[in-house]
Design a protein around this motif. Structure first.
Motif, PDB file in Angstrom:
ATOM      1  N   PRO A 274       4.162 -15.189   8.101  1.00 41.27           N
ATOM      2  CA  PRO A 274       5.063 -14.750   9.162  1.00 41.27           C
ATOM      3  C   PRO A 274       4.699 -13.383   9.754  1.00 41.27           C
ATOM      4  O   PRO A 274       4.934 -13.156  10.948  1.00 41.27           O
ATOM      5  CB  PRO A 274       6.436 -14.727   8.479  1.00 41.27           C
ATOM      6  N   PHE A 275       4.128 -12.491   8.968  1.00 44.15           N
ATOM      7  CA  PHE A 275       3.661 -11.209   9.511  1.00 44.15           C
ATOM      8  C   PHE A 275       2.570 -11.430  10.554  1.00 44.15           C
ATOM      9  O   PHE A 275       2.563 -10.791  11.606  1.00 44.15           O
ATOM     10  CB  PHE A 275       3.109 -10.312   8.400  1.00 44.15           C
ATOM     11  N   ALA A 276       1.617 -12.320  10.241  1.00 42.11           N
ATOM     12  CA  ALA A 276       0.523 -12.603  11.181  1.00 42.11           C
ATOM     13  C   ALA A 276       1.041 -13.339  12.406  1.00 42.11           C
ATOM     14  O   ALA A 276       0.663 -13.014  13.538  1.00 42.11           O
ATOM     15  CB  ALA A 276      -0.567 -13.405  10.481  1.00 42.11           C
ATOM     16  N   VAL A 277       1.898 -14.325  12.195  1.00 47.25           N
ATOM     17  CA  VAL A 277       2.443 -15.106  13.304  1.00 47.25           C
ATOM     18  C   VAL A 277       3.222 -14.211  14.268  1.00 47.25           C
ATOM     19  O   VAL A 277       3.106 -14.340  15.489  1.00 47.25           O
ATOM     20  CB  VAL A 277       3.333 -16.254  12.771  1.00 47.25           C
ATOM     21  N   ALA A 278       3.989 -13.258  13.722  1.00 46.39           N
ATOM     22  CA  ALA A 278       4.788 -12.342  14.549  1.00 46.39           C
ATOM     23  C   ALA A 278       3.952 -11.212  15.150  1.00 46.39           C
ATOM     24  O   ALA A 278       4.435 -10.474  16.001  1.00 46.39           O
ATOM     25  CB  ALA A 278       5.928 -11.761  13.727  1.00 46.39           C
ATOM     26  N   GLY A 279       2.707 -11.081  14.697  1.00 52.57           N
ATOM     27  CA  GLY A 279       1.833 -10.040  15.230  1.00 52.57           C
ATOM     28  C   GLY A 279       2.158  -8.641  14.738  1.00 52.57           C
ATOM     29  O   GLY A 279       1.785  -7.658  15.385  1.00 52.57           O
ATOM     30  N   VAL A 280       2.830  -8.536  13.573  1.00 50.33           N
ATOM     31  CA  VAL A 280       3.146  -7.207  13.043  1.00 50.33           C
ATOM     32  C   VAL A 280       2.112  -6.706  12.040  1.00 50.33           C
ATOM     33  O   VAL A 280       2.121  -5.536  11.668  1.00 50.33           O
ATOM     34  CB  VAL A 280       4.566  -7.145  12.421  1.00 50.33           C
ATOM     35  N   ALA A 281       1.208  -7.597  11.615  1.00 50.92           N
ATOM     36  CA  ALA A 281       0.163  -7.216  10.661  1.00 50.92           C
ATOM     37  C   ALA A 281      -1.112  -7.991  10.950  1.00 50.92           C
ATOM     38  O   ALA A 281      -1.072  -9.104  11.484  1.00 50.92           O
ATOM     39  CB  ALA A 281       0.609  -7.479   9.224  1.00 50.92           C
TER      40      ALA A 281
ATOM     41  N   LYS B 225       0.858  -1.178   0.000  1.00 48.54           N
ATOM     42  CA  LYS B 225       0.000   0.000   0.000  1.00 48.54           C
ATOM     43  C   LYS B 225       0.899   1.234   0.000  1.00 48.54           C
ATOM     44  O   LYS B 225       2.014   1.205   0.513  1.00 48.54           O
ATOM     45  CB  LYS B 225      -0.896   0.033   1.247  1.00 48.54           C
ATOM     46  N   GLU B 226       0.421   2.297  -0.594  1.00 45.47           N
ATOM     47  CA  GLU B 226       1.116   3.589  -0.573  1.00 45.47           C
ATOM     48  C   GLU B 226       0.204   4.601   0.072  1.00 45.47           C
ATOM     49  O   GLU B 226      -0.897   4.819  -0.426  1.00 45.47           O
ATOM     50  CB  GLU B 226       1.485   4.025  -1.989  1.00 45.47           C
ATOM     51  N   PRO B 227       0.584   5.215   1.183  1.00 45.46           N
ATOM     52  CA  PRO B 227       1.855   5.048   1.880  1.00 45.46           C
ATOM     53  C   PRO B 227       1.976   3.645   2.449  1.00 45.46           C
ATOM     54  O   PRO B 227       0.990   2.899   2.532  1.00 45.46           O
ATOM     55  CB  PRO B 227       1.817   6.100   2.973  1.00 45.46           C
ATOM     56  N   ARG B 228       3.164   3.295   2.890  1.00 46.85           N
ATOM     57  CA  ARG B 228       3.471   1.922   3.320  1.00 46.85           C
ATOM     58  C   ARG B 228       2.860   1.619   4.687  1.00 46.85           C
ATOM     59  O   ARG B 228       3.501   1.680   5.722  1.00 46.85           O
ATOM     60  CB  ARG B 228       4.986   1.731   3.351  1.00 46.85           C
ATOM     61  N   THR B 229       1.578   1.247   4.644  1.00 47.94           N
ATOM     62  CA  THR B 229       0.846   0.891   5.862  1.00 47.94           C
ATOM     63  C   THR B 229       0.431  -0.575   5.866  1.00 47.94           C
ATOM     64  O   THR B 229      -0.241  -1.027   6.788  1.00 47.94           O
ATOM     65  CB  THR B 229      -0.411   1.756   5.999  1.00 47.94           C
ATOM     66  N   GLY B 230       0.813  -1.309   4.818  1.00 46.67           N
ATOM     67  CA  GLY B 230       0.434  -2.707   4.689  1.00 46.67           C
ATOM     68  C   GLY B 230       0.531  -3.134   3.243  1.00 46.67           C
ATOM     69  O   GLY B 230       1.342  -2.609   2.481  1.00 46.67           O
ATOM     70  N   GLY B 231      -0.325  -4.067   2.847  1.00 50.47           N
ATOM     71  CA  GLY B 231      -0.310  -4.564   1.481  1.00 50.47           C
ATOM     72  C   GLY B 231      -1.646  -5.162   1.099  1.00 50.47           C
ATOM     73  O   GLY B 231      -2.562  -5.254   1.921  1.00 50.47           O
ATOM     74  N   VAL B 232      -1.735  -5.557  -0.168  1.00 51.94           N
ATOM     75  CA  VAL B 232      -2.950  -6.164  -0.705  1.00 51.94           C
ATOM     76  C   VAL B 232      -2.549  -7.353  -1.570  1.00 51.94           C
ATOM     77  O   VAL B 232      -1.570  -7.275  -2.318  1.00 51.94           O
ATOM     78  CB  VAL B 232      -3.765  -5.154  -1.543  1.00 51.94           C
ATOM     79  N   ILE B 233      -3.298  -8.429  -1.434  1.00 47.16           N
ATOM     80  CA  ILE B 233      -3.105  -9.616  -2.269  1.00 47.16           C
ATOM     81  C   ILE B 233      -4.461  -9.976  -2.870  1.00 47.16           C
ATOM     82  O   ILE B 233      -5.454 -10.058  -2.148  1.00 47.16           O
ATOM     83  CB  ILE B 233      -2.569 -10.811  -1.454  1.00 47.16           C
TER      84      ILE B 233
END
Length: 94
Positions: free
Chosen positions: A66-73, A41-49
């Motif tokens: 890994p983002f979900a497992v680590a709790g960062v997204a 995403k722009e600005p860099r707040t995440g992404g889309v698939i």
């Protein structure tokens, strides 16, 4: 089709620590034929698939990111019944 929208819930410094395993996870999603397109995403707040496949299967796979497992997204999953596409994108129709 499923829209997987992920939002970062931790600072980018923490997100960046998990980029390499996340990208391996994304690449595996393409290898399985589930992922059709992806990006930040722009600005860099995440992404889309953009994904195609059984919702329960995709949801289970998202839980392994890994983002979900680590709790960062965190993910929001939206199912879309595509009825019209531009030329060359007919695969997106359900």
């Amino acid at each position: 089709m499923l829209i997987l929208s992920l939002n970062y819930v931790k600072p980018l410094e923490e997100v960046d620590q998990h980029i390499e395993p996340h990208m391996a996870w994304v690449n595996h999603g393409y290898d399985k034929g589930w992922f059709l397109a992806s990006g930040r995403k722009e600005p860099r707040t995440g992404g889309v698939i953009l994904a195609d496949g059984d919702r329960a299967t995709i949801e289970a796979y998202v839980a392994e990111d890994p983002f979900a497992v680590a709790g960062v997204a965190q993910y929001e999953i939206t199912e879309v019944s595509v009825s019209r596409t531009a030329i060359g994108l007919a695969k997106l129709k359900g």
